[in-house]
Structure formats: C-alpha cells, structure tokens
Design a protein around this motif. Sequence first.
Motif, PDB file in Angstrom:
ATOM      1  N   MET A   1      13.620  12.504   5.223  1.00  0.00           N
ATOM      2  CA  MET A   1      12.627  12.011   4.277  1.00  0.00           C
ATOM      3  C   MET A   1      11.292  11.838   5.010  1.00  0.00           C
ATOM      4  SD  MET A   1      12.914   8.612   1.968  1.00  0.00           S
ATOM      5  CE  MET A   1      11.914   8.514   0.532  1.00  0.00           C
ATOM      6  N   PRO A   2      10.220  12.419   4.485  1.00  0.00           N
ATOM      7  CA  PRO A   2       8.925  12.307   5.162  1.00  0.00           C
ATOM      8  C   PRO A   2       8.418  10.862   5.200  1.00  0.00           C
ATOM      9  CG  PRO A   2       8.855  13.956   3.405  1.00  0.00           C
ATOM     10  CD  PRO A   2      10.174  13.252   3.303  1.00  0.00           C
ATOM     11  N   VAL A   3       7.688  10.566   6.250  1.00  0.00           N
ATOM     12  CA  VAL A   3       7.084   9.243   6.401  1.00  0.00           C
ATOM     13  C   VAL A   3       5.856   9.171   5.498  1.00  0.00           C
ATOM     14  CG1 VAL A   3       5.912   7.716   8.023  1.00  0.00           C
ATOM     15  CG2 VAL A   3       7.918   9.017   8.757  1.00  0.00           C
ATOM     16  N   LEU A   4       5.738   8.107   4.752  1.00  0.00           N
ATOM     17  CA  LEU A   4       4.564   7.855   3.924  1.00  0.00           C
ATOM     18  C   LEU A   4       4.095   6.436   4.228  1.00  0.00           C
ATOM     19  CD1 LEU A   4       2.611   8.712   1.628  1.00  0.00           C
ATOM     20  CD2 LEU A   4       4.239   7.684   0.037  1.00  0.00           C
ATOM     21  N   LEU A   5       2.877   6.331   4.750  1.00  0.00           N
ATOM     22  CA  LEU A   5       2.290   5.022   5.043  1.00  0.00           C
ATOM     23  C   LEU A   5       1.186   4.750   4.044  1.00  0.00           C
ATOM     24  CD1 LEU A   5       1.898   5.409   8.923  1.00  0.00           C
ATOM     25  CD2 LEU A   5       3.855   4.523   7.651  1.00  0.00           C
ATOM     26  N   ARG A   6       0.875   3.484   3.857  1.00  0.00           N
ATOM     27  CA  ARG A   6      -0.204   3.085   2.949  1.00  0.00           C
ATOM     28  C   ARG A   6      -1.147   2.130   3.662  1.00  0.00           C
ATOM     29  NH1 ARG A   6       1.101   4.442  -2.286  1.00  0.00           N
ATOM     30  NH2 ARG A   6       3.282   4.986  -2.599  1.00  0.00           N
ATOM     31  N   ALA A   7      -2.417   2.340   3.421  1.00  0.00           N
ATOM     32  CA  ALA A   7      -3.433   1.361   3.792  1.00  0.00           C
ATOM     33  C   ALA A   7      -3.894   0.795   2.451  1.00  0.00           C
ATOM     34  CB  ALA A   7      -4.583   2.017   4.546  1.00  0.00           C
ATOM     35  N   PRO A   8      -3.512  -0.432   2.141  1.00  0.00           N
ATOM     36  CA  PRO A   8      -3.789  -0.977   0.815  1.00  0.00           C
ATOM     37  C   PRO A   8      -5.280  -1.010   0.489  1.00  0.00           C
ATOM     38  CG  PRO A   8      -2.399  -2.461   2.103  1.00  0.00           C
ATOM     39  CD  PRO A   8      -2.865  -1.388   3.020  1.00  0.00           C
ATOM     40  N   ALA A   9      -5.558  -0.992  -0.781  1.00  0.00           N
ATOM     41  CA  ALA A   9      -6.940  -1.114  -1.243  1.00  0.00           C
ATOM     42  C   ALA A   9      -7.511  -2.459  -0.789  1.00  0.00           C
ATOM     43  CB  ALA A   9      -6.994  -1.005  -2.766  1.00  0.00           C
ATOM     44  N   THR A  10      -8.805  -2.485  -0.595  1.00  0.00           N
ATOM     45  CA  THR A  10      -9.525  -3.718  -0.289  1.00  0.00           C
ATOM     46  C   THR A  10     -10.519  -3.930  -1.419  1.00  0.00           C
ATOM     47  OG1 THR A  10     -11.366  -2.675   0.884  1.00  0.00           O
ATOM     48  CG2 THR A  10      -9.368  -3.147   2.180  1.00  0.00           C
ATOM     49  N   PRO A  11     -11.225  -5.051  -1.435  1.00  0.00           N
ATOM     50  CA  PRO A  11     -12.230  -5.240  -2.487  1.00  0.00           C
ATOM     51  C   PRO A  11     -13.319  -4.157  -2.488  1.00  0.00           C
ATOM     52  CG  PRO A  11     -11.752  -7.326  -1.428  1.00  0.00           C
ATOM     53  CD  PRO A  11     -11.038  -6.269  -0.638  1.00  0.00           C
ATOM     54  N   HIS A  12     -13.493  -3.469  -1.357  1.00  0.00           N
ATOM     55  CA  HIS A  12     -14.578  -2.490  -1.261  1.00  0.00           C
ATOM     56  C   HIS A  12     -14.099  -1.065  -1.006  1.00  0.00           C
ATOM     57  CE1 HIS A  12     -17.261  -5.891  -1.270  1.00  0.00           C
ATOM     58  NE2 HIS A  12     -16.557  -6.418  -0.282  1.00  0.00           N
ATOM     59  N   ALA A  13     -12.782  -0.853  -0.918  1.00  0.00           N
ATOM     60  CA  ALA A  13     -12.282   0.478  -0.583  1.00  0.00           C
ATOM     61  C   ALA A  13     -10.947   0.729  -1.277  1.00  0.00           C
ATOM     62  CB  ALA A  13     -12.104   0.599   0.926  1.00  0.00           C
ATOM     63  N   PRO A  14     -10.748   1.951  -1.759  1.00  0.00           N
ATOM     64  CA  PRO A  14      -9.484   2.274  -2.425  1.00  0.00           C
ATOM     65  C   PRO A  14      -8.329   2.436  -1.439  1.00  0.00           C
ATOM     66  CG  PRO A  14     -10.870   4.220  -2.305  1.00  0.00           C
ATOM     67  CD  PRO A  14     -11.681   3.065  -1.752  1.00  0.00           C
TER      68      PRO A  14
END
Length: 186
Positions: A1-14
Amino acid sequence: MPVLLRAPATPHAPELLLRPWRDADADALVEVYRDPVLRRWTSRPVTDARDARRWVFRSRQGWATHRRFSFAVVQPQPDGGDRLAAHVLVKEVLPGRACAEVGYWTAAWARGRGVAPRAVDAVTRWAFGRFAAVGLTRLELLHQVDNPASCRVAEKCGYLLQEVVAARPPFPRDGHRHVRWAAPAS
C-alpha cells in the motif's frame, strides 16, 4: 500500500498531500522544471517528457530498494485533481545507520506559501517514526550557502545549523548542514 502523508490545512494554507510519484505526474514535473530558479539549485534538471519518466522511474526504484523515499507534494484542487507544489525526499536510509538526508524543492507558484516547511516537517516526522526501529536518530538537510530560503525552511522545521561544509561536485559553493534529531522515546 503506498504511503500517503498529509500536511493539514492551516488558517492561511490549504491541505497538502504527500505521495509517491506517479506516471501521470510527468507533464507537471516538466512544467515545474521550466523555472530557472529551480534549475539553479538542482543537479538533474527535467527538460522533457523522457526526463520526467526517468525521474518517476528512479523514484520507484528508490522505494523498491528501501533507500530513497521520494514524495510528490500536491495541493488538492476543487475539480478532484491536484497541483504539483513540491518534492521532498529522504535518502540514504540504511539499517543500522543513524543518519539520513532530507532534500526538497518547491514549485515557483508555491514558494512563500509555507509549502516547503509543512512538507519537510511531515516527511521528517514520518521518517523518524518509520525508521526508528532500524536506528534512524538524525536527519540532515544540506543546501548551498547562497540559498537563504533553504535556511529559513530548515529553521522552521527544527533543523539546527550545525556547520558549513566545503563545496563538492555537483555543487560549486560551500553549503550549510542543518540537523534535526529524533525526539527521545518516552
């Protein structure tokens, strides 16, 4: 299964998604590499579709050998697609070796938007979690001394400046070595 990481949205960036490179990324990769600033800092520019296919192939090889983990950093779009924003990788991951290197670049349109620090931090956290059992305790981020933007990214991600290193091919100038240590196990 491929690795999928997330950088969560911030108030100023998606939100950003970090995933292994795909064949479908080739056109976007060629487009991003048209940027002369990016080409200045890279040793292997992507100039056409053939180069892009090789890039993706080498990325897959790195994952297959468990030594080089290369992520396409994309920003999801309202139409369900995504837009290539950056690239982050962890390289020279070897069992029993305490240190590996992190590298990255950012697409011209995404610079100054917090993409690089968020993506580098996500991959750093993943690497320390994923490779702690094989002895990874330190990550290094290197860049040429005349690249102050990379210094800022390193600092924002908790990488401390350790030393100036002498120039070595293919890089013509001295560099900075920034280091981040894994958090002690609790």
